[in-house]
Scaffold this motif. Sequence first.
Motif, PDB file in Angstrom:
ATOM      1  N   GLU A  19      23.061  65.036 106.279  1.00  0.00           N
ATOM      2  CA  GLU A  19      23.602  66.308 106.259  1.00  0.00           C
ATOM      3  C   GLU A  19      24.761  66.558 107.067  1.00  0.00           C
ATOM      4  O   GLU A  19      25.801  67.368 106.549  1.00  0.00           O
ATOM      5  CB  GLU A  19      22.690  67.533 106.683  1.00  0.00           C
ATOM      6  CG  GLU A  19      21.389  67.484 105.872  1.00  0.00           C
ATOM      7  CD  GLU A  19      21.786  67.623 104.193  1.00  0.00           C
ATOM      8  OE1 GLU A  19      22.588  68.638 104.087  1.00  0.00           O
ATOM      9  OE2 GLU A  19      21.300  66.940 103.269  1.00  0.00           O
ATOM     10  N   ILE A  20      24.753  66.038 108.152  1.00  0.00           N
ATOM     11  CA  ILE A  20      26.024  66.172 108.990  1.00  0.00           C
ATOM     12  C   ILE A  20      27.301  65.521 108.454  1.00  0.00           C
ATOM     13  O   ILE A  20      28.282  65.917 108.525  1.00  0.00           O
ATOM     14  CB  ILE A  20      25.975  65.532 110.531  1.00  0.00           C
ATOM     15  CG1 ILE A  20      24.729  66.508 111.300  1.00  0.00           C
ATOM     16  CG2 ILE A  20      27.056  65.494 111.404  1.00  0.00           C
ATOM     17  CD1 ILE A  20      24.169  65.868 112.494  1.00  0.00           C
ATOM     18  N   ALA A  21      26.991  64.117 107.862  1.00  0.00           N
ATOM     19  CA  ALA A  21      27.980  63.544 107.186  1.00  0.00           C
ATOM     20  C   ALA A  21      28.642  64.496 106.087  1.00  0.00           C
ATOM     21  O   ALA A  21      29.757  64.237 105.897  1.00  0.00           O
ATOM     22  CB  ALA A  21      27.553  62.046 106.572  1.00  0.00           C
ATOM     23  N   LYS A  22      27.961  65.173 105.420  1.00  0.00           N
ATOM     24  CA  LYS A  22      28.478  65.858 104.339  1.00  0.00           C
ATOM     25  C   LYS A  22      29.094  67.056 104.914  1.00  0.00           C
ATOM     26  O   LYS A  22      30.138  67.547 104.173  1.00  0.00           O
ATOM     27  CB  LYS A  22      27.125  66.409 103.305  1.00  0.00           C
ATOM     28  CG  LYS A  22      26.682  65.146 102.186  1.00  0.00           C
ATOM     29  CD  LYS A  22      25.615  65.813 101.195  1.00  0.00           C
ATOM     30  CE  LYS A  22      24.340  65.797 102.041  1.00  0.00           C
ATOM     31  NZ  LYS A  22      23.233  66.291 100.998  1.00  0.00           N
ATOM     32  N   ASP A  23      28.708  67.619 106.005  1.00  0.00           N
ATOM     33  CA  ASP A  23      29.143  68.801 106.363  1.00  0.00           C
ATOM     34  C   ASP A  23      30.496  68.676 107.291  1.00  0.00           C
ATOM     35  O   ASP A  23      31.302  69.557 107.455  1.00  0.00           O
ATOM     36  CB  ASP A  23      28.261  69.410 107.297  1.00  0.00           C
ATOM     37  CG  ASP A  23      27.158  70.261 106.564  1.00  0.00           C
ATOM     38  OD1 ASP A  23      27.257  70.454 105.535  1.00  0.00           O
ATOM     39  OD2 ASP A  23      26.176  71.057 107.394  1.00  0.00           O
ATOM     40  N   LEU A  24      30.783  67.280 107.530  1.00  0.00           N
ATOM     41  CA  LEU A  24      32.119  66.825 108.155  1.00  0.00           C
ATOM     42  C   LEU A  24      33.215  66.887 107.193  1.00  0.00           C
ATOM     43  O   LEU A  24      34.458  67.038 107.578  1.00  0.00           O
ATOM     44  CB  LEU A  24      31.869  65.552 108.794  1.00  0.00           C
ATOM     45  CG  LEU A  24      31.228  65.705 110.381  1.00  0.00           C
ATOM     46  CD1 LEU A  24      30.684  64.146 110.620  1.00  0.00           C
ATOM     47  CD2 LEU A  24      32.146  66.361 111.154  1.00  0.00           C
ATOM     48  N   LEU A  25      32.742  66.900 105.795  1.00  0.00           N
ATOM     49  CA  LEU A  25      34.083  66.872 105.068  1.00  0.00           C
ATOM     50  C   LEU A  25      34.589  68.336 104.902  1.00  0.00           C
ATOM     51  O   LEU A  25      34.084  69.167 104.862  1.00  0.00           O
ATOM     52  CB  LEU A  25      33.400  66.640 103.249  1.00  0.00           C
ATOM     53  CG  LEU A  25      32.718  65.385 103.238  1.00  0.00           C
ATOM     54  CD1 LEU A  25      31.976  65.284 101.627  1.00  0.00           C
ATOM     55  CD2 LEU A  25      33.533  64.261 103.321  1.00  0.00           C
ATOM     56  N   GLY A  26      36.019  68.152 104.942  1.00  0.00           N
ATOM     57  CA  GLY A  26      36.743  69.290 105.065  1.00  0.00           C
ATOM     58  C   GLY A  26      36.979  70.070 106.384  1.00  0.00           C
ATOM     59  O   GLY A  26      37.703  70.796 106.664  1.00  0.00           O
ATOM     60  N   LYS A  27      36.308  69.305 107.286  1.00  0.00           N
ATOM     61  CA  LYS A  27      36.685  69.605 108.929  1.00  0.00           C
ATOM     62  C   LYS A  27      38.007  68.719 109.298  1.00  0.00           C
ATOM     63  O   LYS A  27      38.393  67.924 108.578  1.00  0.00           O
ATOM     64  CB  LYS A  27      35.394  68.941 109.826  1.00  0.00           C
ATOM     65  CG  LYS A  27      34.189  69.624 109.338  1.00  0.00           C
ATOM     66  CD  LYS A  27      34.389  71.228 109.609  1.00  0.00           C
ATOM     67  CE  LYS A  27      32.910  71.960 109.380  1.00  0.00           C
ATOM     68  NZ  LYS A  27      32.497  71.754 107.985  1.00  0.00           N
ATOM     69  N   ILE A  28      38.506  69.030 110.434  1.00  0.00           N
ATOM     70  CA  ILE A  28      39.944  68.718 110.904  1.00  0.00           C
ATOM     71  C   ILE A  28      39.759  67.515 112.109  1.00  0.00           C
ATOM     72  O   ILE A  28      39.155  68.081 113.247  1.00  0.00           O
ATOM     73  CB  ILE A  28      40.585  69.819 111.254  1.00  0.00           C
ATOM     74  CG1 ILE A  28      40.825  70.873 109.959  1.00  0.00           C
ATOM     75  CG2 ILE A  28      42.134  69.381 111.433  1.00  0.00           C
ATOM     76  CD1 ILE A  28      41.299  70.268 108.836  1.00  0.00           C
ATOM     77  N   ILE A  29      40.397  66.520 112.103  1.00  0.00           N
ATOM     78  CA  ILE A  29      40.293  65.780 113.384  1.00  0.00           C
ATOM     79  C   ILE A  29      41.989  66.084 113.822  1.00  0.00           C
ATOM     80  O   ILE A  29      43.028  65.956 113.249  1.00  0.00           O
ATOM     81  CB  ILE A  29      40.369  64.225 112.901  1.00  0.00           C
ATOM     82  CG1 ILE A  29      39.035  63.666 112.237  1.00  0.00           C
ATOM     83  CG2 ILE A  29      40.769  63.362 114.054  1.00  0.00           C
ATOM     84  CD1 ILE A  29      39.047  62.382 111.966  1.00  0.00           C
ATOM     85  N   VAL A  30      41.730  66.261 115.181  1.00  0.00           N
ATOM     86  CA  VAL A  30      43.089  66.631 115.976  1.00  0.00           C
ATOM     87  C   VAL A  30      43.223  65.473 116.971  1.00  0.00           C
ATOM     88  O   VAL A  30      42.248  65.076 117.974  1.00  0.00           O
ATOM     89  CB  VAL A  30      43.030  68.061 116.730  1.00  0.00           C
ATOM     90  CG1 VAL A  30      44.351  68.141 117.214  1.00  0.00           C
ATOM     91  CG2 VAL A  30      42.671  68.975 115.680  1.00  0.00           C
ATOM     92  N   SER A  31      44.314  64.806 117.013  1.00  0.00           N
ATOM     93  CA  SER A  31      44.787  63.618 117.677  1.00  0.00           C
ATOM     94  C   SER A  31      45.835  63.985 118.540  1.00  0.00           C
ATOM     95  O   SER A  31      46.958  64.190 118.050  1.00  0.00           O
ATOM     96  CB  SER A  31      44.864  62.434 117.048  1.00  0.00           C
ATOM     97  OG  SER A  31      45.769  61.317 117.932  1.00  0.00           O
ATOM     98  N   GLU A  32      45.488  64.425 119.955  1.00  0.00           N
ATOM     99  CA  GLU A  32      46.871  64.530 120.695  1.00  0.00           C
ATOM    100  C   GLU A  32      46.815  63.357 121.598  1.00  0.00           C
ATOM    101  O   GLU A  32      46.637  63.351 123.008  1.00  0.00           O
ATOM    102  CB  GLU A  32      46.546  65.761 121.626  1.00  0.00           C
ATOM    103  CG  GLU A  32      46.480  66.990 120.609  1.00  0.00           C
ATOM    104  CD  GLU A  32      45.898  68.138 121.432  1.00  0.00           C
ATOM    105  OE1 GLU A  32      46.837  68.976 121.900  1.00  0.00           O
ATOM    106  OE2 GLU A  32      44.708  68.605 121.514  1.00  0.00           O
ATOM    107  N   LEU A  33      47.238  62.333 121.488  1.00  0.00           N
ATOM    108  CA  LEU A  33      47.503  61.126 121.952  1.00  0.00           C
ATOM    109  C   LEU A  33      48.673  60.359 122.345  1.00  0.00           C
ATOM    110  O   LEU A  33      49.758  60.796 121.271  1.00  0.00           O
ATOM    111  CB  LEU A  33      46.524  59.883 121.217  1.00  0.00           C
ATOM    112  CG  LEU A  33      45.077  60.092 121.093  1.00  0.00           C
ATOM    113  CD1 LEU A  33      44.326  59.301 120.113  1.00  0.00           C
ATOM    114  CD2 LEU A  33      44.266  60.613 122.161  1.00  0.00           C
TER     115      LEU A  33
END
Length: 202
Positions: A19-33
């Motif tokens: 369920e978590i794997a499905k709910d991560l779809l559409g979420k945003i990864i932010v990289s400040e590296l």
Amino acid sequence: MKDIKVLAKGFFLDRNVTEIAKDLLGKIIVSELDGKITTAKIVETEAYDGNVDKACHAFPNKLTPRTAVMFKEGGRSYVYLCYGIHYLLNIVTHEEGDARAVLIRAVEPISGIDIMQERRKVRKQHDLTNGPGKLTKALGISAENNDLSLCSSDTGLWIGSREELSDFKIITTKRVGIDYAEEDALLPWRYYIKDNPYISKK
């Protein structure tokens, strides 16, 4: 960046890893590296469960130096080197001692696209992040980013959400490249946004 809200730790703790794997779809990864900011939308994931899944590094609930982060409380990064070539980003889920994680297989670039192109030495935007090894390089993720909290913007790598309509259909299918897992290779634990051009494999 102001329109992206960091996901609370509870998002990664309270439900089945699928369920978590499905709910991560559409979420945003932010990289400040490395002083560079890139953002991307998650469009493809795979679920792994160290309790029952032969494809999981921690199966059968095996604690090793490599898998130690998977046994920590959910909401952390698990970054490992695949075939000695590509770093892959996973998100640890569930309570401490319960080794489960979600592999991020593909993302859709949002901002910092020029930075991604420079890191990958690729000009075609379509090819920038359509695979788990491609996306980590584009976002600047390496072994140095293993075992970080993804629930805080202070770590330089975090997961967030935006207030917008998430009108997409999720396709469910078997995972990629895990034939060694025998019958578990057939588990329908891969999820992606239908018709998204950045999917790693149709």
